[in-house]
Design an enzyme around this catalytic site. Structure first.
Site, PDB file in Angstrom:
ATOM      1  N   LYS A 177     -41.045 -12.743 -55.692  1.00 38.93           N
ATOM      2  CA  LYS A 177     -40.883 -12.157 -57.229  1.00 38.93           C
ATOM      3  C   LYS A 177     -39.552 -11.419 -57.705  1.00 38.93           C
ATOM      4  CE  LYS A 177     -44.351  -8.147 -58.125  1.00 38.93           C
ATOM      5  NZ  LYS A 177     -44.677  -6.719 -57.966  1.00 38.93           N
ATOM      6  N   ASN A 234     -42.645   4.833 -62.327  1.00 39.28           N
ATOM      7  CA  ASN A 234     -42.959   5.141 -60.688  1.00 39.28           C
ATOM      8  C   ASN A 234     -42.165   4.689 -59.060  1.00 39.28           C
ATOM      9  OD1 ASN A 234     -43.112   3.115 -57.884  1.00 39.28           O
ATOM     10  ND2 ASN A 234     -43.920   2.041 -60.009  1.00 39.28           N
ATOM     11  N   SER A 260     -48.782  -6.711 -56.692  1.00 40.82           N
ATOM     12  CA  SER A 260     -49.182  -6.175 -55.252  1.00 40.82           C
ATOM     13  C   SER A 260     -48.540  -3.864 -55.610  1.00 40.82           C
ATOM     14  CB  SER A 260     -47.691  -6.284 -54.713  1.00 40.82           C
ATOM     15  OG  SER A 260     -47.071  -5.103 -53.676  1.00 40.82           O
ATOM     16  N   GLY A 286     -47.029  -7.901 -65.463  1.00 37.56           N
ATOM     17  CA  GLY A 286     -45.991  -6.593 -66.192  1.00 37.56           C
ATOM     18  C   GLY A 286     -46.549  -6.563 -67.964  1.00 37.56           C
ATOM     19  N   THR A 343     -46.834  -4.789 -50.275  1.00 32.35           N
ATOM     20  CA  THR A 343     -45.864  -4.715 -49.552  1.00 32.35           C
ATOM     21  C   THR A 343     -45.524  -4.226 -48.400  1.00 32.35           C
ATOM     22  OG1 THR A 343     -44.404  -5.125 -51.958  1.00 32.35           O
ATOM     23  CG2 THR A 343     -43.154  -5.174 -50.334  1.00 32.35           C
ATOM     24  N   GLY A 354     -41.240   4.006 -53.045  1.00 34.12           N
ATOM     25  CA  GLY A 354     -40.191   3.385 -51.770  1.00 34.12           C
ATOM     26  C   GLY A 354     -40.844   2.939 -50.893  1.00 34.12           C
ATOM     27  N   CYS A 376     -35.944  -6.256 -55.205  1.00 30.08           N
ATOM     28  CA  CYS A 376     -35.906  -4.910 -53.770  1.00 30.08           C
ATOM     29  C   CYS A 376     -34.754  -5.066 -54.015  1.00 30.08           C
ATOM     30  CB  CYS A 376     -36.952  -4.549 -52.883  1.00 30.08           C
ATOM     31  SG  CYS A 376     -36.802  -6.182 -51.430  1.00 30.08           S
TER      32      CYS A 376
END
Length: 314
Positions: free
Chosen positions: A162, A67, A21, A240, A44, A70, A127
Site C-alpha cells: 500500500k 482522520n 483497510s 481513494g 490494519t 493512529g 506508515c
C-alpha cells in the site's frame, strides 16, 4: 451474464470491489452479505497492543474527511484467535493489513500472520518508519525496496504494497515495490493534511495533522494508479475517493485491476453492493463481456505516460 471476475496475481476475485483497510469490520455482516465482495480487507493490525492517537480523531473538510486514528490494535494474538475465525465462514479471500515501525518488526508480523485462512497480506508501508526519522517507507524507492525484500522472505503469501501519495517519486516507488517482491500495489493511502478551527485557533485533530480521504483525494489517487500501472507489471488496486461505479470505471480504464472503497462506506454502509450492481449494469448496457476488458484502456499519448508536471514560466 457479464464476467466481473479479476485476477490479482494468483488470487482470483469474483469482482473488483473490496473495502479499504480501516473502513470495514465484522459489524457490516449485519448490514449486507459480505460474500458479495471481491475480497475482505481487515483493519490494519500491529504486533502488540496499540491505543491510537488522541481525540478528536476525525473531522469533515469540504465534502471529504480528515482522520488521525493512529492504527489502534488489539495485537496479533487477538487477531488470530478472534478475527480470522470470523472470516473463515466466507469463501471470499481474506486480505490482512499489517503495520510496523521498523522493517524487522514488519517482517516478524508478516510471518506470524501467515496462517490458515489468510489469502494475502496488505503491507501498509505508508506508515511512519522510525528508522528513517518518521518518514513513511513508501516515500522513497530505496526504503520501499528494503522493506519489501524483508517481507518477501517472511512469507509465501501474496504481498500487496500500500503506497502513499506523500511522495514525489510515485513511478520509482512502484517499481521498487515490485522489484522487492510485491505481488500487487494498492494506490493509495491518505494524503497528509490539516484543518484549523478559527474560533479556538486549534487544529481540528488531536494529533494536529491527519490523512485526507474521500472525493478530494480521488484525482490524486487516479493519477497515481495510472502512473503505477505504467511503471510496474504487477496489478494495481485503486484506492481513494471511490463512491460510485463511475469512479470504479475511471480507475479500471486508467490501469487498475480492482479497487478499494473506504470513506464512502461511512456515509452509506451498503455502497459496495450498490457499486457491484451498477458496475454489472454498465457492462451489460455497453455489451462488454468482461470487466477485465476495461483495464488499461485509457486513450493516452504513450510518450507522456511518465511525464512529471512542472510549473511553467508566466
Amino acid at each position: 451474464m457479464v464476467d466481473l471476475a479479476v485476477d490479482i496475481g494468483a488470487l482470483r476475485l469474483k469482482n473488483p470491489i473490496m473495502p479499504a483497510s480501516g473502513t470495514f469490520s465484522e459489524d457490516l455482516a449485519d448490514v449486507f452479505d459480505l460474500e458479495c465482495l471481491g475480497a475482505h480487507v481487515t483493519k490494519t493490525i500491529t504486533r502488540g497492543w496499540r491505543d491510537g492517537n488522541p481525540t478528536p480523531r476525525v473531522c469533515e473538510v469540504s465534502g471529504s474527511m480528515l482522520n488521525s486514528i493512529g492504527i489502534p490494535s488489539k495485537g496479533i494474538g487477538y487477531f488470530i484467535e478472534k478475527t480470522i475465525p470470523f472470516y473463515r465462514r466466507y469463501q471470499t479471500p481474506l486480505v490482512v493489513s499489517i503495520s510496523g515501525n521498523t522493517a524487522d518488526e514488519f517482517a516478524t508480523l508478516c510471518s506470524e500472520v501467515s496462517v490458515d485462512g489468510v489469502d494475502a497480506i496488505e503491507v501498509n508501508i505508508s506508515c511512519p518508519n522510525i528508522e528513517e526519522d518518521g518518514k513513511a517507507f513508501a516515500i522513497r524507492a530505496s526504503s520501499t525496496y528494503d522493506v519489501m525484500c524483508k517481507l518477501r522472505k517472511a512469507t509465501s503469501l501474496p504481498l500487496w504494497a500500500k503506497l502513499t501519495p506523500n511522495t514525489g517519486e510515485t513511478p520509482e516507488v512502484a517499481r521498487a515495490a515490485e522489484e522487492g517482491g510485491a505481488d500487487a500495489l494498492v494506490v493509495a493511502n491518505t494524503l497528509l493534511a490539516m484543518a484549523i478551527d478559527i474560533r479556538t485557533r486549534k487544529p481540528k485533530l488531536g494529533n494536529l495533522m491527519g490523512g485526507l480521504s474521500g472525493p478530494s483525494l480521488k484525482p490524486i489517487a487516479l493519477r497515481m494508479a495510472y502512473q503505477c500501472a505504467k511503471a510496474a507489471k504487477i496489478p494495481v488496486i485503486g484506492c481513494g475517493g471511490i463512491s460510485t461505479a463511475e469512479d470504479v470505471l475511471e480507475f479500471l480504464i486508467a490501469g487498475a485491476s480492482a479497487v478499494q472503497v473506504g470513506t464512502a462506506t461511512f456515509i452509506n454502509p451498503t455502497v459496495m453492493p450498490a457499486i457491484i450492481a451498477d458496475l454489472q449494469s454498465y457492462l451489460e448496457r455497453e455489451n462488454i463481456a468482461s470487466v477485465r476488458d476495461l483495464v488499461g484502456t485509457v486513450i493516452d499519448d504513450e510518450q507522456k505516460a511518465g511525464v512529471v508536471f512542472m510549473e511553467t514560466a508566466p
